[in-house]
Design a protein around this motif. Structure first.
Motif, PDB file in Angstrom:
ATOM      1  N   SER A 112       0.837  -1.204   0.000  1.00  0.00           N
ATOM      2  CA  SER A 112       0.000   0.000   0.000  1.00  0.00           C
ATOM      3  C   SER A 112       0.872   1.255   0.000  1.00  0.00           C
ATOM      4  O   SER A 112       0.547   2.240  -0.674  1.00  0.00           O
ATOM      5  CB  SER A 112      -0.932  -0.009   1.210  1.00  0.00           C
ATOM      6  N   TRP A 113       1.972   1.236   0.746  1.00  0.00           N
ATOM      7  CA  TRP A 113       2.878   2.394   0.746  1.00  0.00           C
ATOM      8  C   TRP A 113       3.495   2.586  -0.627  1.00  0.00           C
ATOM      9  O   TRP A 113       3.570   3.710  -1.141  1.00  0.00           O
ATOM     10  CB  TRP A 113       4.000   2.195   1.766  1.00  0.00           C
ATOM     11  N   VAL A 114       3.977   1.477  -1.204  1.00  0.00           N
ATOM     12  CA  VAL A 114       4.626   1.558  -2.517  1.00  0.00           C
ATOM     13  C   VAL A 114       3.649   2.105  -3.556  1.00  0.00           C
ATOM     14  O   VAL A 114       4.007   2.956  -4.375  1.00  0.00           O
ATOM     15  CB  VAL A 114       5.154   0.175  -2.935  1.00  0.00           C
ATOM     16  N   LYS A 115       2.399   1.628  -3.516  1.00  0.00           N
ATOM     17  CA  LYS A 115       1.405   2.125  -4.477  1.00  0.00           C
ATOM     18  C   LYS A 115       1.166   3.612  -4.311  1.00  0.00           C
ATOM     19  O   LYS A 115       1.032   4.355  -5.285  1.00  0.00           O
ATOM     20  CB  LYS A 115       0.090   1.360  -4.305  1.00  0.00           C
ATOM     21  N   GLU A 116       1.105   4.068  -3.055  1.00  0.00           N
ATOM     22  CA  GLU A 116       0.871   5.490  -2.802  1.00  0.00           C
ATOM     23  C   GLU A 116       2.005   6.342  -3.339  1.00  0.00           C
ATOM     24  O   GLU A 116       1.783   7.406  -3.913  1.00  0.00           O
ATOM     25  CB  GLU A 116       0.701   5.722  -1.293  1.00  0.00           C
ATOM     26  N   ASN A 122       5.174  11.170 -10.612  1.00  0.00           N
ATOM     27  CA  ASN A 122       5.224  12.295 -11.549  1.00  0.00           C
ATOM     28  C   ASN A 122       4.767  13.591 -10.899  1.00  0.00           C
ATOM     29  O   ASN A 122       5.323  14.661 -11.149  1.00  0.00           O
ATOM     30  CB  ASN A 122       4.361  11.985 -12.778  1.00  0.00           C
ATOM     31  N   GLU A 123       3.727  13.485 -10.043  1.00  0.00           N
ATOM     32  CA  GLU A 123       3.190  14.686  -9.394  1.00  0.00           C
ATOM     33  C   GLU A 123       4.226  15.334  -8.482  1.00  0.00           C
ATOM     34  O   GLU A 123       4.367  16.563  -8.451  1.00  0.00           O
ATOM     35  CB  GLU A 123       1.952  14.302  -8.593  1.00  0.00           C
ATOM     36  N   LEU A 124       4.998  14.511  -7.745  1.00  0.00           N
ATOM     37  CA  LEU A 124       6.009  15.036  -6.822  1.00  0.00           C
ATOM     38  C   LEU A 124       7.361  15.252  -7.498  1.00  0.00           C
ATOM     39  O   LEU A 124       8.295  15.721  -6.866  1.00  0.00           O
ATOM     40  CB  LEU A 124       6.186  14.059  -5.652  1.00  0.00           C
ATOM     41  N   GLN A 125       7.455  14.876  -8.773  1.00  0.00           N
ATOM     42  CA  GLN A 125       8.699  15.035  -9.540  1.00  0.00           C
ATOM     43  C   GLN A 125       9.879  14.343  -8.846  1.00  0.00           C
ATOM     44  O   GLN A 125      10.945  14.920  -8.655  1.00  0.00           O
ATOM     45  CB  GLN A 125       9.010  16.530  -9.756  1.00  0.00           C
ATOM     46  N   VAL A 126       9.667  13.097  -8.470  1.00  0.00           N
ATOM     47  CA  VAL A 126      10.703  12.330  -7.776  1.00  0.00           C
ATOM     48  C   VAL A 126      11.870  12.063  -8.721  1.00  0.00           C
ATOM     49  O   VAL A 126      11.688  11.598  -9.844  1.00  0.00           O
ATOM     50  CB  VAL A 126      10.133  11.003  -7.245  1.00  0.00           C
ATOM     51  N   ASP A 127      13.096  12.346  -8.231  1.00  0.00           N
ATOM     52  CA  ASP A 127      14.311  12.111  -9.019  1.00  0.00           C
ATOM     53  C   ASP A 127      14.904  10.727  -8.744  1.00  0.00           C
ATOM     54  O   ASP A 127      15.430  10.087  -9.647  1.00  0.00           O
ATOM     55  CB  ASP A 127      15.371  13.172  -8.703  1.00  0.00           C
ATOM     56  N   GLU A 128      14.836  10.298  -7.483  1.00  0.00           N
ATOM     57  CA  GLU A 128      15.483   9.039  -7.088  1.00  0.00           C
ATOM     58  C   GLU A 128      14.536   8.212  -6.236  1.00  0.00           C
ATOM     59  O   GLU A 128      13.986   8.706  -5.255  1.00  0.00           O
ATOM     60  CB  GLU A 128      16.774   9.326  -6.320  1.00  0.00           C
ATOM     61  N   LEU A 129      14.363   6.940  -6.612  1.00  0.00           N
ATOM     62  CA  LEU A 129      13.479   6.035  -5.891  1.00  0.00           C
ATOM     63  C   LEU A 129      14.248   4.769  -5.532  1.00  0.00           C
ATOM     64  O   LEU A 129      14.869   4.141  -6.393  1.00  0.00           O
ATOM     65  CB  LEU A 129      12.257   5.679  -6.735  1.00  0.00           C
ATOM     66  N   ARG A 140       5.046  -7.277  -4.952  1.00  0.00           N
ATOM     67  CA  ARG A 140       5.024  -7.117  -6.403  1.00  0.00           C
ATOM     68  C   ARG A 140       4.896  -5.641  -6.753  1.00  0.00           C
ATOM     69  O   ARG A 140       4.161  -4.909  -6.110  1.00  0.00           O
ATOM     70  CB  ARG A 140       3.853  -7.892  -7.017  1.00  0.00           C
ATOM     71  N   LEU A 141       5.588  -5.248  -7.784  1.00  0.00           N
ATOM     72  CA  LEU A 141       5.540  -3.865  -8.250  1.00  0.00           C
ATOM     73  C   LEU A 141       4.650  -3.773  -9.478  1.00  0.00           C
ATOM     74  O   LEU A 141       4.806  -4.566 -10.426  1.00  0.00           O
ATOM     75  CB  LEU A 141       6.951  -3.369  -8.588  1.00  0.00           C
ATOM     76  N   ALA A 142       3.777  -2.815  -9.456  1.00  0.00           N
ATOM     77  CA  ALA A 142       2.923  -2.580 -10.620  1.00  0.00           C
ATOM     78  C   ALA A 142       3.729  -1.932 -11.734  1.00  0.00           C
ATOM     79  O   ALA A 142       4.767  -1.306 -11.503  1.00  0.00           O
ATOM     80  CB  ALA A 142       1.751  -1.681 -10.226  1.00  0.00           C
ATOM     81  N   SER A 143       3.251  -2.068 -12.938  1.00  0.00           N
ATOM     82  CA  SER A 143       3.983  -1.539 -14.099  1.00  0.00           C
ATOM     83  C   SER A 143       4.058  -0.019 -14.102  1.00  0.00           C
ATOM     84  O   SER A 143       4.895   0.560 -14.797  1.00  0.00           O
ATOM     85  CB  SER A 143       3.326  -2.024 -15.397  1.00  0.00           C
ATOM     86  N   SER A 144       3.185   0.637 -13.304  1.00  0.00           N
ATOM     87  CA  SER A 144       3.196   2.109 -13.289  1.00  0.00           C
ATOM     88  C   SER A 144       4.500   2.678 -12.749  1.00  0.00           C
ATOM     89  O   SER A 144       4.831   3.833 -13.033  1.00  0.00           O
ATOM     90  CB  SER A 144       2.015   2.624 -12.454  1.00  0.00           C
ATOM     91  N   ILE A 145       5.250   1.895 -11.976  1.00  0.00           N
ATOM     92  CA  ILE A 145       6.513   2.405 -11.443  1.00  0.00           C
ATOM     93  C   ILE A 145       7.521   2.642 -12.566  1.00  0.00           C
ATOM     94  O   ILE A 145       8.457   3.430 -12.426  1.00  0.00           O
ATOM     95  CB  ILE A 145       7.097   1.419 -10.409  1.00  0.00           C
ATOM     96  N   PHE A 146       7.312   1.964 -13.694  1.00  0.00           N
ATOM     97  CA  PHE A 146       8.239   2.091 -14.812  1.00  0.00           C
ATOM     98  C   PHE A 146       7.730   3.075 -15.859  1.00  0.00           C
ATOM     99  O   PHE A 146       8.133   3.009 -17.024  1.00  0.00           O
ATOM    100  CB  PHE A 146       8.481   0.723 -15.451  1.00  0.00           C
ATOM    101  N   ASN A 147       6.871   3.965 -15.423  1.00  0.00           N
ATOM    102  CA  ASN A 147       6.393   5.028 -16.298  1.00  0.00           C
ATOM    103  C   ASN A 147       6.428   6.338 -15.523  1.00  0.00           C
ATOM    104  O   ASN A 147       5.431   6.785 -14.948  1.00  0.00           O
ATOM    105  CB  ASN A 147       4.967   4.731 -16.791  1.00  0.00           C
ATOM    106  N   CYS A 148       7.591   6.940 -15.481  1.00  0.00           N
ATOM    107  CA  CYS A 148       7.785   8.190 -14.744  1.00  0.00           C
ATOM    108  C   CYS A 148       8.766   9.057 -15.513  1.00  0.00           C
ATOM    109  O   CYS A 148       9.910   8.654 -15.772  1.00  0.00           O
ATOM    110  CB  CYS A 148       8.311   7.913 -13.332  1.00  0.00           C
ATOM    111  N   SER A 149       8.329  10.237 -15.883  1.00  0.00           N
ATOM    112  CA  SER A 149       9.154  11.102 -16.730  1.00  0.00           C
ATOM    113  C   SER A 149      10.281  11.794 -15.969  1.00  0.00           C
ATOM    114  O   SER A 149      11.256  12.234 -16.576  1.00  0.00           O
ATOM    115  CB  SER A 149       8.263  12.161 -17.394  1.00  0.00           C
ATOM    116  N   THR A 150      10.182  11.875 -14.627  1.00  0.00           N
ATOM    117  CA  THR A 150      11.181  12.627 -13.859  1.00  0.00           C
ATOM    118  C   THR A 150      12.238  11.739 -13.217  1.00  0.00           C
ATOM    119  O   THR A 150      13.300  12.224 -12.821  1.00  0.00           O
ATOM    120  CB  THR A 150      10.500  13.427 -12.737  1.00  0.00           C
ATOM    121  N   LEU A 151      11.989  10.444 -13.095  1.00  0.00           N
ATOM    122  CA  LEU A 151      12.884   9.550 -12.362  1.00  0.00           C
ATOM    123  C   LEU A 151      14.247   9.437 -13.046  1.00  0.00           C
ATOM    124  O   LEU A 151      14.337   9.122 -14.236  1.00  0.00           O
ATOM    125  CB  LEU A 151      12.239   8.168 -12.250  1.00  0.00           C
ATOM    126  N   LYS A 152      15.317   9.674 -12.253  1.00  0.00           N
ATOM    127  CA  LYS A 152      16.685   9.601 -12.770  1.00  0.00           C
ATOM    128  C   LYS A 152      17.452   8.407 -12.195  1.00  0.00           C
ATOM    129  O   LYS A 152      18.372   7.899 -12.828  1.00  0.00           O
ATOM    130  CB  LYS A 152      17.442  10.892 -12.462  1.00  0.00           C
TER     131      LYS A 152
END
Length: 540
Positions: A112-116, A122-129, A140-152
């Motif tokens: 639940s934390w990971v999903k949140e 993208n909204e928080l513009q996270v650079d590093e996860l 399990r990780l949902a596929s949405s984690i691999f769709n982020c325009s800001t993640l470096k």
């Protein structure tokens, strides 16, 4: 730290304390708090009203269960902290680490934390996860984690990746995967292809084999990639650092307990033609541990500066030759416990002259090649049963070596720049040969011998480095034998500028240690500033 101490000002009989830290701006205070774990940063809210909300604007959130006494307190803390998410404008770094062993797994909470977090990437513009778990393989990780325009930067450990429908990581430059389970290798290919700017890729304890229940067969990653319609030329074109460590962590993850035996050998086949192609013009750092590689006849790594290989199996010694000759800019070389199949009975391959001319640092243990030329740029060498001749190492300033090359005084060249030398063992080497070696090291300042089983040095001609330059002498595995004592006594009496003489023993008996120390203390020490250190090292 001294500037944060309150100053005392006297005004008549009144003493006023001024807090310099409170005079700093909020932005600067947040920057200071960002270096603390989130738990400690939040604790500062108790200092005063001004500090109550400073942590909310921190650009880093770091949750680690190892600093909590109970699982309940950890879960409550994270739950409360995540409630402030709407108040965050920008999160540069988000880290969530959990051992799972100390408190027991709670995958429902973690998921639940990971999903949140993922929903707000993208909204928080996270650079590093960074999501690192142990024994929580059910996460399990949902596929949405691999769709982020800001993640470096993305670091994952001990998680499962569901089937991916799409991958879009246009800004990602660093990707670390440790004990990550992909249900399909196709998803791994999609992930790599979806990172057009990827510069650093690290795979640890990675399943390079998988079991297909439908066909009842075991396939390698290379097998899948070679048969794939997606050639390697379409991705990883910006890769600069590539690391594989199959010996890290708990080992390879398995897709079927029924085929557990198939995965017990950690040395798995690494795809050379797809992921780690030997013709990558961009790669500067390549580190492989515990893998089996296949090397083509032509290798071209024109930008490679660092090459670290440990427990790597080559198909033949010609592959070793091709690799070392294909790295013209190589500066840092580490080859440890690698092996290769012989060709036509040859166990050693001579390396072409000029191939390693830029080498600065070399750590080589048991490797089937020889090198005769003098490496002019080499300053650090750590070699064991080494392929290098002593002549090729004569320019170094620091040298760690076994004693194979010291079998004869005629084999020892001049080491004009050598200031630090470590000898692993001196079995069967005469004291005369050891003195001859020291005579050829005029600038030597530190000498360390792990174990001395040879005859004591003799002769009136004391080496220049001993009398004029030697500052530290370390002798290990001391048993109080006559030859060991005479070597230590020789150094103490002849080294005029010696500062430290350190003797280490494996003996556990206090009585034996006292006798050894008493005898060593009776020797005359010519240097007035010398300290005798006697340390007992327990046997492992």
């Amino acid at each position: 730290m001294a500037n944060s101490v309150p100053e005392r000002h006297e005004r008549g009989s009144e003493i006023i304390l001024s807090d310099r830290l409170s005079n700093l701006s909020d932005d600067l205070l947040r920057h200071i708090l960002s270096f603390l774990p989130t738990k400690d940063a939040i604790a500062t809210s108790l200092l005063s009203k001004r500090w109550m909300s400073l942590w909310i604007g921190l650009p880093i959130l770091h949750f680690d269960d190892s600093s909590f006494r109970s699982s309940e307190s950890f879960f409550q803390f994270v739950e409360c902290a995540l409630k402030f998410f709407p108040n965050f404008n920008h999160i540069q770094i988000f880290r969530l680490k959990g051992s799972g062993i100390k408190f027991g797994p709670r995958p429902d909470k973690i998921i639940s934390w990971v999903k949140e977090v993922i929903n707000k990437l993208n909204e928080l513009q996270v650079d590093e996860l960074e999501l690192c778990f142990t024994s929580w393989s059910s996460i399990r990780l949902a596929s949405s984690i691999f769709n982020c325009s800001t993640l470096k930067v993305l670091r994952l450990k001990d998680v499962k990746v569901d089937t991916l429908s799409s991958v879009n990581l246009p800004s990602l430059k660093v990707l670390h995967l440790e004990s990550v389970m992909f249900l399909e290798f196709r998803c791994l290919v999609m992930l790599l292809a979806g990172c057009p700017l990827l510069e650093e890729l690290k795979l640890s304890s990675f399943a390079l084999y998988y079991y297909n229940q439908k066909t009842n067969g075991i396939y390698s990653l290379e097998h899948y990639l070679v048969s794939s319609n997606n050639p390697s030329s379409s991705f990883l074109v910006t890769l600069k650092k590539f690391c594989v460590d199959q010996f890290k962590g708990l080992g390879l993850r398995r897709y079927s307990d029924e085929h557990e035996r198939s995965f017990r050998n950690p040395k798995k086949v690494l795809s050379h033609s797809q992921i780690c192609t030997w013709e990558r013009a961009t790669i500067r750092i390549l580190k492989l541990n515990g893998v089996k590689v296949t090397t083509p006849s032509f290798i071209h790594l024109p930008s490679l500066e660092v090459l670290h290989l440990s427990n790597v199996i080559f198909p033949n010694i010609q592959g070793v030759y091709n690799l070392l000759c294909g790295c013209p800019l190589l500066q840092d070389l580490s080859l440890k416990y690698c092996s290769a199949i012989l060709i036509d009975g040859r166990s050693i391959v001579p390396i072409k002259e000029g191939s390693l001319r830029n080498l600065v640092s070399a750590h080589v243990y048991r490797y089937p090649f020889t090198l005769e030329e003098r490496l002019k740029n080499l300053v650090l060498a750590d070699v064991y049963r080494y392929p290098f001749t002593l002549r090729s190492l004569s320019n170094v300033t620091a040298l760690r070596i076994d004693t194979i090359g010291f079998s004869s005084p005629l084999d020892i060249p001049k080491f004009y720049n050598l200031t630090h030398m470590e000898i692993r063992c001196c079995p069967g080497v005469s004291g005369t040969t050891l003195l001859e070696c020291l005579r050829n090291c005029p600038k030597l300042e530190t000498l360390k011998i792990d174990e001395f089983n040879s005859k004591e040095p003799s002769g009136n001609n004391v080496p220049q480095c001993v009398s004029s330059n030697l500052k530290e002498f370390h002798l290990g595995n001391y048993r109080g034998l006559h030859n060991e004592f005479e070597l230590a006594r020789f150094i103490m009496e002849e080294a005029r500028v010696l500062k430290i003489i350190s003797i280490r023993t494996n003996s556990k008996a206090n009585s034996e240690q006292e006798i050894m120390l008493k005898r060593l203390s009776s020797c005359n020490i010519s240097s007035a500033n010398c300290r005798l250190l006697f340390n007992s090292i327990p046997k492992i």
